[in-house]
Design a protein around this motif. Structure first.
Motif, short mmCIF file in Angstrom:
data_model
loop_
_atom_site.label_atom_id
_atom_site.label_comp_id
_atom_site.label_asym_id
_atom_site.label_seq_id
_atom_site.Cartn_x
_atom_site.Cartn_y
_atom_site.Cartn_z
N VAL A 24 0.63 -1.23 0.07
CA VAL A 24 0.04 0.06 0.03
C VAL A 24 0.84 1.10 -0.02
O VAL A 24 0.70 2.08 -0.67
N ARG A 25 1.74 1.26 0.89
CA ARG A 25 2.79 2.34 0.97
C ARG A 25 3.52 2.73 -0.47
O ARG A 25 3.67 3.84 -0.86
N ASP A 65 2.16 7.83 -6.34
CA ASP A 65 1.29 9.05 -7.07
C ASP A 65 2.08 10.12 -6.97
O ASP A 65 2.54 10.65 -5.70
N PRO A 66 2.44 10.98 -7.92
CA PRO A 66 3.29 12.04 -7.94
C PRO A 66 2.63 13.20 -7.06
O PRO A 66 3.39 14.05 -6.70
N ARG A 67 1.42 13.14 -6.91
CA ARG A 67 0.99 13.98 -6.03
C ARG A 67 1.04 14.01 -4.44
O ARG A 67 0.75 14.72 -3.63
N ILE A 68 1.49 12.83 -4.27
CA ILE A 68 1.77 12.42 -2.82
C ILE A 68 3.03 12.45 -2.65
O ILE A 68 3.94 12.81 -1.60
N GLY A 69 3.99 11.38 -3.14
CA GLY A 69 5.57 11.15 -3.20
C GLY A 69 5.47 10.32 -2.01
O GLY A 69 4.90 9.82 -1.43
#
Length: 433
Positions: free
Chosen positions: A235-236, A242-246
């Protein structure tokens, strides 16, 4: 350039050595006498990698001087204020010293994590002593905010090769001075983000709050993964892709600690509460973290059917993070208290933090400090990994299994492969695994 760095913090020592390394004449004004003699010999009490050698090199070259006294002069004073959050009174005393030379230009660069608005307050104190010079002009007496964004374990690189710098400044003369001082560390690209002093102070706290929120969110997700029989590591990786999160600060574990990190989050929560805004989110972030520090204890409690009395447990890692010798708000402290309350004995190893742990706990019959990781395993019913030091990542699992009374590993940092560990005959517990 002649510069003064005031304070005994890690930030003060790194700043002083770094500024001296670029050719400045730096006076490190130590406000705590117990640090003086150690620093004179190049011994930083923070045990930061490379810092002892860095400080000693600058002292030997004559560019860095350590002193318990600071006497302002009539020339321009450029002072970095890098004191602990509880030293606002000492900061005010320093301003009063500067008042004895009202015709000198003063640039106060505040790196201390004081409450939002403190830099403006310090500038107001400076300006009360501003006088006209002989040529009729008014002295420049300005305080700016340059928040400490260093991380323990990589503090030198954080100052000399920063990813970004926050400068709270509304004065052209002060901004030009700061830019010149920091020019050797700001050459690849302009990393200096200029804003108001309050915005810079608040941004520092908001950054810490965001990082703590990410950690606590992933710990919440890990606990849910346990009940859903989902591997949080997969999951991590998916979330971090996701590039919005990193990927940064998404590693679940048995809680975060550290004096500065925890204190900054609490300072932000207090600022919001005192302003009347309040923050249910930050309060929950802190609450999740405190609960997470008891995670390994709860897993142990259930595995041994609530009976831990008379058992011995091995713990690897006491420091709040790898590379540090400090245990401020470290998860191991809550874990130890919970285990002792159940009558368990602890054998613990840490590469650097055992002296600090001994100072905190004192001599106890139910605590044994071990010189090697494998010594801690002898007569132990299970191994609990709390701090992910590099020398714990690939141990001799056959020796671990042969030494432990029961082949049980509780991995509080998810550094081991559950499938592999279980294939060796271990009972393995991770965080969300």
């Amino acid at each position: 350039m002649q510069l003064v760095v005031a304070g005994s913090s890690l930030c003060a020592q790194v700043t002083a050595a770094a500024l001296a390394s670029t050719g400045n004449e730096v006076l490190l004004y130590i406000d705590q006498p117990m640090h003086f003699h150690a620093l004179q010999k190049g011994h930083s009490l923070w045990r930061e990698p490379g810092l002892d050698e860095f400080i000693l090199e600058q002292i030997t070259a004559g560019r860095l001087k350590i002193s318990l006294n600071y006497a302002p002069t009539a020339t321009t004073q450029r002072i970095f204020l890098a004191m602990a959050p509880n030293q606002q009174d000492e900061a005010v005393m320093l301003i009063k010293k500067l008042a004895t030379y009202p015709k000198a230009d003063v640039l106060l660069i505040n790196q201390s994590t004081f409450p939002v608005g403190t830099t403006e307050y310090l500038e107001a104190l400076l300006r009360t002593t501003s006088l006209q010079k002989n040529d009729g002009s008014t002295t420049n007496r300005v305080a700016v905010s340059l928040p400490d964004l260093m991380q323990e374990g990589s503090a030198i690189a954080g100052f000399t090769r920063p990813n970004h710098l926050l400068l709270g400044c509304a004065n052209d003369w002060a901004e030009a001075e700061v830019r010149e001082i920091l020019r050797p560390f700001n050459r690849r690209r302009d990393n200096l983000m200029v804003m108001t002093p309050r915005e810079a102070e608040f941004t520092k706290l908001a950054i810490t709050g965001m990082l703590a929120t990410r950690l606590s969110f992933m710990n919440d997700m890990a606990n849910l993964a346990d009940s859903l029989q989902v591997d949080i590591e997969r999951v991590r990786q998916g979330v971090g892709a996701d590039p919005r999160i990193g990927e940064q600060y998404l590693y679940p574990g048995c809680g975060f600690g550290g004096l500065s990190f925890s204190r900054d989050v609490m300072s932000l929560a207090h600022s919001l509460e005192s302003s009347g805004v309040g923050s249910d989110l930050l309060e929950e972030v802190l609450a999740i973290n405190e609960r997470q520090k008891e995670l390994l204890f709860r897993k142990l409690w259930h595995y041994f059917n609530t009976n831990l009395k008379g058992r011995t447990f091995a713990i690897w890692g006491a420091a709040f993070k790898p590379g540090s010798d400090r245990i401020d708000n470290a998860p191991v402290l809550r874990l130890l208290q919970a285990l002792w309350a159940q009558g368990a004995k602890i054998k613990i190893h840490d590469p650097k933090a055992l002296p600090a742990l001994l100072e905190w706990a004192g001599e106890r019959e139910d605590l044994e400090l071990c010189e090697t990781p494998y010594e801690a395993l002898k007569e132990a019913d299970a191994l609990l990994l709390v701090t992910e030091w590099k020398n714990y990542w690939t141990p001799d699992f056959e020796q671990i299994k042969a030494t432990l009374k029961q082949p049980v590993i509780l991995d509080g940092r998810n550094i081991y492969d559950p499938t592999y560990i279980r294939s060796l005959g271990f009972t393995y517990f991770g965080v969300g695994r």
